[in-house]
Structures are given as C-alpha cells and as structure tokens.
Design a protein around this motif. Structure first.
Motif, PDB file in Angstrom:
ATOM      1  N   ARG A  45       3.411  27.761 -36.787  1.00 36.82           N
ATOM      2  CA  ARG A  45       4.106  29.021 -35.947  1.00 36.82           C
ATOM      3  C   ARG A  45       3.663  29.278 -34.549  1.00 36.82           C
ATOM      4  O   ARG A  45       4.110  29.028 -34.073  1.00 36.82           O
ATOM      5  CB  ARG A  45       3.594  30.476 -37.256  1.00 36.82           C
ATOM      6  CG  ARG A  45       4.770  31.763 -36.345  1.00 36.82           C
ATOM      7  CD  ARG A  45       4.260  33.193 -37.274  1.00 36.82           C
ATOM      8  NE  ARG A  45       2.896  33.687 -37.425  1.00 36.82           N
ATOM      9  CZ  ARG A  45       2.843  34.903 -37.450  1.00 36.82           C
ATOM     10  NH1 ARG A  45       3.792  35.905 -38.356  1.00 36.82           N
ATOM     11  NH2 ARG A  45       1.575  35.342 -37.735  1.00 36.82           N
ATOM     12  N   ASN A  46       1.575  29.625 -34.809  1.00 36.49           N
ATOM     13  CA  ASN A  46       1.157  29.191 -33.646  1.00 36.49           C
ATOM     14  C   ASN A  46       0.046  28.869 -33.505  1.00 36.49           C
ATOM     15  O   ASN A  46      -1.409  28.703 -34.995  1.00 36.49           O
ATOM     16  CB  ASN A  46       1.066  30.577 -33.133  1.00 36.49           C
ATOM     17  CG  ASN A  46       1.875  31.353 -32.557  1.00 36.49           C
ATOM     18  OD1 ASN A  46       3.026  30.812 -31.864  1.00 36.49           O
ATOM     19  ND2 ASN A  46       2.357  32.258 -33.220  1.00 36.49           N
ATOM     20  N   GLY A  47      -0.405  28.513 -32.822  1.00 32.29           N
ATOM     21  CA  GLY A  47      -1.909  28.008 -32.281  1.00 32.29           C
ATOM     22  C   GLY A  47      -2.735  29.201 -33.189  1.00 32.29           C
ATOM     23  O   GLY A  47      -3.488  28.708 -33.592  1.00 32.29           O
ATOM     24  N   ILE A  48      -2.374  29.712 -32.276  1.00 35.75           N
ATOM     25  CA  ILE A  48      -3.668  31.447 -32.193  1.00 35.75           C
ATOM     26  C   ILE A  48      -3.025  32.310 -31.887  1.00 35.75           C
ATOM     27  O   ILE A  48      -2.102  32.383 -30.728  1.00 35.75           O
ATOM     28  CB  ILE A  48      -4.593  31.130 -31.631  1.00 35.75           C
ATOM     29  CG1 ILE A  48      -5.721  29.871 -31.071  1.00 35.75           C
ATOM     30  CG2 ILE A  48      -5.364  32.354 -31.362  1.00 35.75           C
ATOM     31  CD1 ILE A  48      -6.455  29.814 -30.181  1.00 35.75           C
ATOM     32  N   SER A  49      -2.739  33.003 -32.978  1.00 37.70           N
ATOM     33  CA  SER A  49      -2.053  34.283 -33.159  1.00 37.70           C
ATOM     34  C   SER A  49      -2.716  36.082 -32.696  1.00 37.70           C
ATOM     35  O   SER A  49      -3.736  35.912 -33.155  1.00 37.70           O
ATOM     36  CB  SER A  49      -0.639  35.007 -34.463  1.00 37.70           C
ATOM     37  OG  SER A  49      -0.304  34.193 -34.088  1.00 37.70           O
ATOM     38  N   VAL A  96      -0.443  30.353 -28.174  1.00 40.86           N
ATOM     39  CA  VAL A  96      -1.547  31.497 -27.507  1.00 40.86           C
ATOM     40  C   VAL A  96       0.136  32.244 -27.769  1.00 40.86           C
ATOM     41  O   VAL A  96       0.828  31.884 -27.188  1.00 40.86           O
ATOM     42  CB  VAL A  96      -2.511  31.700 -26.896  1.00 40.86           C
ATOM     43  CG1 VAL A  96      -2.729  32.908 -27.037  1.00 40.86           C
ATOM     44  CG2 VAL A  96      -2.834  30.063 -26.775  1.00 40.86           C
ATOM     45  N   ASP A  97       0.050  33.305 -28.259  1.00 40.16           N
ATOM     46  CA  ASP A  97       1.169  34.330 -28.579  1.00 40.16           C
ATOM     47  C   ASP A  97       0.170  35.557 -28.730  1.00 40.16           C
ATOM     48  O   ASP A  97       0.079  35.688 -29.821  1.00 40.16           O
ATOM     49  CB  ASP A  97       1.661  33.870 -30.212  1.00 40.16           C
ATOM     50  CG  ASP A  97       2.960  34.857 -30.015  1.00 40.16           C
ATOM     51  OD1 ASP A  97       3.405  35.873 -28.783  1.00 40.16           O
ATOM     52  OD2 ASP A  97       4.136  35.053 -31.173  1.00 40.16           O
ATOM     53  N   ILE A  98       0.728  36.677 -27.471  1.00 33.20           N
ATOM     54  CA  ILE A  98       0.011  37.921 -27.640  1.00 33.20           C
ATOM     55  C   ILE A  98       1.067  38.717 -28.128  1.00 33.20           C
ATOM     56  O   ILE A  98       2.329  38.517 -27.516  1.00 33.20           O
ATOM     57  CB  ILE A  98      -0.975  38.114 -26.525  1.00 33.20           C
ATOM     58  CG1 ILE A  98      -1.702  36.902 -25.970  1.00 33.20           C
ATOM     59  CG2 ILE A  98      -0.992  39.655 -26.621  1.00 33.20           C
ATOM     60  CD1 ILE A  98      -2.546  37.100 -24.237  1.00 33.20           C
TER      61      ILE A  98
END
Length: 503
Positions: free
Chosen positions: A278-282, A307-309
């Motif tokens: 999905r993401n590396g870092i959410s 990275v997804d904020i």
C-alpha cells in the motif's frame, strides 16, 4: 557557636544526601541511561518469538534497557488478531544490522494489525502514551508471498502490461486493495487490486500473463510496524519488507473507534522500505515527524507511495512533517500529501516540507502530489525522474512553495509493448477552483531526454484562483506541435506568470 555550626552542617549534609539520592534515582530511570542489556536467548524456552518479547517485557519491568538481538533469522509467531511483538516504553530493540538480524513472520498467520506495534495500540487513551522507543539494526520481513488466503486462476490471458482487467476463476473475498500473486515463478508479480466492481477487477501489471495462470490471494490489512499514539520513537537502520499493507503506519487508531492520543516526535531515518503493497510509510495522525535519508523500492498499491500523509478525519494531525533526502525507486506513485479527509481548512496540517528527495520511475502516477493543502507546504530541491504522470501535482491547494525542483521525462511509459499514446506529460500541474491562491512556482527545471518526447507542457495552470506566481521556470524538448512552457486554461490575468522560458 561551634555546636550550632555542627548542627547546621549536619542539616546541610542531610539535605545534600537527599538531593543526591533524588538525582541518582532520576538518573537511574532516564530512558537509555539505565544501561542494562537484555538478550533474547536467555528467554527462549517456550517462547514464540525467540525470546524477543520476553526480553522486551523484562527490560520494561526493570525501568528500561536495550534488547540486543544477535545475528540470524528468527521466526515470529503470533496469536490470531494480535501483533507478534509488542514494543514497550523506554526499551530499545537493537539487532546486529539490517542484513544480519532478520525477524520473519511465520507463514499464514491471522496477525492484526501488524508484525510489531506499541503496547497500547488497541486503545492509546487507556494509559500513559507509549514513549521513548528505539528500533535499530534489523529487518522485519512480513513475507507477504507466504500469507496465503486461497488460490484461483486467470480465466483469460492478460495480453499486455499496464492497467488491465483480471478475470478470475473464483473471486471469493477478493475486493479493492486485495493483494494477488499472479503467475508464481519466474514471471510472477505481486499486485494489489486497484478497482473492483461486480466481480470485475483491475490491477496494474508490468508484464503479460497467460490464461490459466495461477493466482494466489494473499492476506491484506497487515502492516510491518504500527505506531498508535506513540511518542518519542526512533527508527534507524531498519528494513521493513514484503508487507501486504504499509511498511510503517502512524495513527491514533487501527479500528473504527476514534481516540485522542496521536503520534508525536517520530524520527524515521536511514531505513529501507521494500515491496510493501500500500505505502512505505502512512502518516494518518502524527505531529513532528522526520522522514529522512530512507530508501523506498517497489512500493505498489493504491496509492503505492513511498510516503503518504493522509488523514481519515478532520480532527487528525500532520503538523511539521519533514520528508527530506530520501530515495524512491519504481513505486506506483511518489510522495503524497492528500488532505481530502482533513476538513475544509486542514487546520492541523501545517509546515510540511518535501525537500531534497530523489524519486525515480513512478510507474503509475505523479512524483509529488499535494491535494487540498490550504495552510502552506514546501516542495523544494527534489529530483524527479521518469514519472508516469505529472512531476508535481497541486490539486486544490494554496500557499504551496514549489521551488528549484528538477523534473525529467514526465509522462514516461514504463509498460513495454503498451506505450503508443501521444505526449501528455506535465512537469508541474496546478489545478482547482477559485480558492487556489498564493502558490509560488519558481526556479524549476523541466526537461525531456527521450528520443520521442512525452512532455506536453512544462507547467499547466488550470484554475480560477488568484494571486498565484509562476516565474522563472525552464522547460525543454516538449511536444513540438502542441507543447508550451506554460499552458494556461484558467485566469491568467489574476496571477503573475512571467519570465518562464524554453531552453
């Protein structure tokens, strides 16, 4: 006189000893100062985690310490519905190095929500926030390819790469975000389902596959590491790989129940996030986060970002998040700040910076995406190479500084054999309604180095907003018939657009 002096001296000496005892106790219980080392091999008997959990528990009971894991591969077993490892306050978990200490999740578990989580992940409001946790020098291998739900087959071939429909013999429990391993063997790839409707599934594939190819439905909703309401956490020199969901998840909850304790002061540095789906870092709910000098590779899914904020609710947080000097390679999309669920003004999202990152080969979308950010952000000094979509995309955002970025080959096709489309790439796109104001786009270099250019516009401004500045940008080798340095389909006279040039 002498007696009075002696009495005073005695009282002073007593107070001094009391202060020494107080400061001694204070020193003893400071995080990381206690100095005790706990070795998992001392706790291996009857342990499902090679003694690691028991060593963490012992360190926490002693008031803090370091759990030192030796070189080797250690299999982690977990009770259904729980993480394999619970992290506790004032405890450092240290391995012998990312390549030397491997913590591997057992095959086919019913683990939730992650391989590792902080102690109060299920209800961070229930006690003091978990705090002062350090992770360093090991790999968490979620082993997504082993997390099998069931098997089926392709009923018809996937003739070419790209976003394609997948026809399955059985679609039982397969839906949006399901993770599929298609055609196991030399031609295999692990892909999340990007669209699902009435038994129809679409995924983005990098190669064709024959009819009858085996399809393995893998576990989803499983992160590598979840930090829920944790404070003062450092992750350094850690690899998280093969997670069916996010490598790392930062939030205030992992359930539909909303809590008030969110993550604060999180430092994520010199680590690797590989093949997470999905993401590396959410970042869902966290303030004061530093994401620096990390490596992201082969992050797939929706969004498939390094990275997804992305908050889930207006009251969640994302202030002072610094994403800098990271390297991302062949991810579905690039770095994202997407605030559509952050409320009408996104009051809790300020001072985000995306700077000095190198983003190479986004396979499905843009290099940097900032959506509905109304309180300002900085996108500066990034190098973006070969994004399938825009280099930088501002959607409905205001007061964003986009400066001194280098964008090469936007709109590049990465699916060999399915690349016949006309030039449609955009270096920087600014789009949105009248409230899109105060954006500053200056000093950016946009170029196409391919034999057949895919770059259409250096900058595309499509907005009714006012007070935006697009100045001093350079574009080269765009489509010679239709292309432009700056293409405006909004209100040019209400904005400053000047000194942009073709090289």
């Amino acid at each position: 006189m002498f007696g009075i002096t002696n009495a005073a001296h005695a009282r002073s000496r007593h107070r001094g000893m009391g202060l020494l005892a107080f400061f001694g106790a204070l020193f003893l219980f400071q995080p990381g100062l206690r100095g005790q080392t706990f070795k998992p091999e001392s706790y291996q008997a009857n342990s499902k985690t090679a003694g690691i959990q028991e060593a963490i528990d012992a360190a926490a009971k002693a008031g803090g310490g370091t759990v030192q894991i030796a070189s080797g591969t250690f299999t982690l077993h977990a009770a259904p519905g729980h993480p394999a490892i619970l992290l506790r306050s004032r405890v450092t978990l240290a391995g012998a190095g990312q390549e030397k200490t491997i913590l591997k999740l057992e095959a086919n578990p019913k683990v939730y929500p992650s391989v590792m989580a902080n102690e109060n992940y299920a209800n961070p409001d229930a006690a003091e926030a978990d705090h002062d946790i350090t992770l360093q020098g090991f790999t968490i291998d979620v082993a997504a390819s082993d997390q099998v739900v069931r098997e089926t087959k392709l009923t018809r071939a996937v003739p070419v790469a790209g976003e394609q429909e997948i026809a399955l013999e059985s679609g039982e429990s397969v839906g949006l975000d399901s993770v599929l391993r298609i055609d196991p063997g030399p031609n295999e790839e692990i892909v999340p389902v990007l669209k699902a409707s009435s038994g129809s599934y679409r995924a983005f594939l990098m190669r064709p596959h024959p009819a009858g190819a085996k399809v393995v439905h893998l576990v989803d909703r499983l992160h590598g590491l979840a930090l829920v309401g944790a404070h003062n956490v450092t992750l350094q020199d850690v690899t998280i790989q093969n997670a069916p969901m996010d490598g790392l998840y930062l939030s205030s909850t992992v359930t539909p129940t909303q809590y008030h304790t969110y993550c604060q002061k999180i430092s994520l540095q010199k680590s690797k996030f590989i093949a997470c789906h999905r993401n590396g870092i959410s970042v869902i709910d966290a303030d004061d986060v530093t994401i620096a000098n990390n490596e992201f590779r082969d992050i797939t899914g929706d969004p498939g970002a390094p990275v997804d904020i992305e908050p889930d609710h207006p009251e969640q947080h994302g202030n002072r998040i610094a994403i800098r000097d990271n390297f991302a390679f062949r991810c579905y999309r690039g770095i994202m700040v997407t605030l559509q669920n952050g409320g009408p003004t996104a009051e809790n999202f300020r001072e985000e910076t995306i700077s000095g990152n190198k983003i190479v080969g986004t396979l499905y979308g843009y290099g940097v995406y900032v959506a509905l950010q109304h309180r300002g952000a900085t996108v500066s000094g990034n190098t973006i190479e070969g994004p399938a979509g825009e280099g930088i995309y501002l959607l409905g955002s205001s007061h964003v500084q986009v400066t001194n970025n280098i964008i090469t080959d936007p709109g590049r096709c990465h699916t060999v054999g399915n690349c016949g489309r006309p030039a449609s790439g955009v270096g920087i796109r600014v789009e949105g309604p009248s409230y899109v104001t105060g954006n500053v786009i200056t000093g950016n270099t946009i170029k196409d180095t391919q034999q057949t250019p895919t770059l259409l516009y250096g900058i595309h401004f499509s907005s009714e907003g006012k007070g935006n500045t697009i100045r001093g940008n350079v574009a080269s080798r765009f489509d010679p018939v239709h292309g432009e340095v700056v293409h405006v389909s909004g209100k040019a006279d209400s904005n400053t657009i000047s000194e942009n040039k073709k090289q």
